[in-house]
Design an enzyme around this catalytic site. Structure first.
Site: not given
Ligand code: HEM
Length: 399
Positions: A214, A310
């Protein structure tokens, strides 16, 4: 880099190396006159153009403390409080006991202690009037997925106390809480954690409690796009001048249901995000840092990264939607609803959360497979004022 870190922990007095070290995060810009590496003597300079705690490699622990201003505290009281917070935080970061510290020995092991100060809308109003409010500083729009507990929502003052050691954090937080008691009352506080130095390979992206890698997709502090997204450099931010060199923060407390996640098999876990569980690589790539191919289709003609994934939903569709993310895991014996609670303290740093964060959160609200297992239970927006030099105080541009 590992050799440098070992050298830095083994010997004192490496102040001013000016070399970036990455521990548990990406290599990041290092502030002048800070001690490189990690260990009990490692220090991060408090003073500077920007506040400490945003550009450095993430620490192992972070304590989030949010406070309400006491009735009757006005501009003068806020100024006095901010002077105290500034001086005490700077001392703690330098491994020196603040004035009136009754356990001064505990201050001598800062372990990269950093304090970041945030302002809620009520503080800005009381300090300088409504004209000083950035347009976005207030509650976020309501989202369908939200199950917000009022106790964990909002707040007038935020202190993030970070370090690689919980004893240093506990001591620092207690000093700051005690010293500000006549100005503010504690609303909530919660500890977040990531891998400790040495517990994961140097420079590795952290894993959250679902086991996911993450934090892969930036901008990270070492990226050219960070300064624009976070400090608004080169952007027309629409922010009042007092916030130059500062930024905005959306802080969300998001529950993660580990029990129902346990029931999901590996292919579905990977499809939910669009990345592999083992390496964190996009489903269209080989290694973590590979760029995702959102157009790729499988033999049946279906998107390899599903429409509900996601990462597809969260991926910036316009340059304005880029912000810096950071997450700290949390786990409580008794959380919201008196049940055990685990989750992520999710931070989105950006110069204008309405422009950058809200459209992304709206898309995730409409559709995101991860919503099956995650629930926002707390939410707040803060202005993170710029840093200051010795003799000054955080918030001096406002008040
Ligand atoms: C990407 C988990 C909540 C925005 C990711 C990734 C994971 C992850 C595993 C892929 C790896 C990475 O690029 O970091 C989670 C979990 C969440 C959560 C477990 C809640 C418990 C959120 C929220 C937002 C968000 C609330 C924004 C409103 C993003 C963005 C990416 C991302 C912008 C990158 C997307 C890209 O590849 O361009 N998240 N996330 N995430 N997440 Fe989350």
């Amino acid at each position: 880099r590992r050799a440098l870190m070992q050298g830095a922990t083994a010997s004192a007095g490496l102040v001013g190396l000016g070399v970036a070290t990455g521990v548990g995060g990406h290599a990041a810009h290092t502030r002048q006159t800070e001690q490189a590496g990690w260990g009990h003597e490692a220090m991060v300079r408090f003073y500077g153009e920007h506040q400490a705690g945003l550009e450095q490699p993430a620490t192992s622990f972070a304590r989030y403390l949010t406070f309400d201003l006491r009735p009757g505290i006005g501009a003068e009281g806020i100024r006095r409080m901010l002077r105290i917070v500034t001086e005490d935080s700077a001392s703690l970061a330098e491994g020196k006991a603040p004035l009136a510290d009754s356990e001064p020995e505990l201050a001598s092991m800062p372990s990269r202690l950093m304090v970041t100060v945030g302002f809620g809308p009520e503080l800005v109003r009381r300090a300088a009037g409504s004209m000083a409010l950035p347009s976005w500083l207030g509650p976020l729009p309501a989202f369908g997925i939200d199950r917000l507990d009022p106790q964990y929502t909002g707040g007038d003052v935020l202190l993030i106390v970070q370090a690689d050691d919980l004893v240093a954090i506990s001591h620092g937080a207690r000093v700051l809480t005690r010293q500000t008691r006549s100005f503010v009352s504690l609303r909530w506080s919660l500890d977040g954690f990531r891998h400790s130095p040495g517990a994961a390979p140097s420079g590795a992206t952290m894993r959250n409690l679902f086991g996911q890698v993450d934090g892969t997709q930036g901008p990270h502090p070492s990226d050219a796009s960070f300064a624009r997204a976070v400090w608004g450099e080169g952007a027309s931010t629409g922010n009042p001048g007092w916030l130059d060199g500062g930024t905005g923060l959306v802080l969300r407390r998001i529950q993660m249901d580990l029990d129902t996640w346990d029931e999901v098999d590996r292919p579905d876990r990977e499809r939910a995000v669009g990345r592999r569980m083992d390496t964190g690589a996009p489903l269209t790539g080989e290694v973590e840092q590979d760029a995702a191919d959102f157009e790729a289709r499988d033999a049946r003609g279906l998107p390899v990264i599903p429409d509900f994934a996601h990462m597809r939903r969260a991926h910036a569709q316009r340059p304005d939607e880029v912000f810096a993310r950071r997450g700290y895991n949390y786990e409580l014996e008794h959380g919201v609803g008196s049940k055990p609670e685990a989750g992520l303290l999710f931070e989105a740093f950006g110069y204008n959360p309405s422009r950058q964060f809200v459209p992304v959160q709206r898309r995730l609200d409409d559709m995101d497979m991860m919503n099956l297992w995650t629930t926002p239970v707390g939410s707040a927006v803060y202005a993170i004022p710029p840093g200051c030099e010795r003799g000054g105080y955080i918030g001096q541009t406002l008040i």
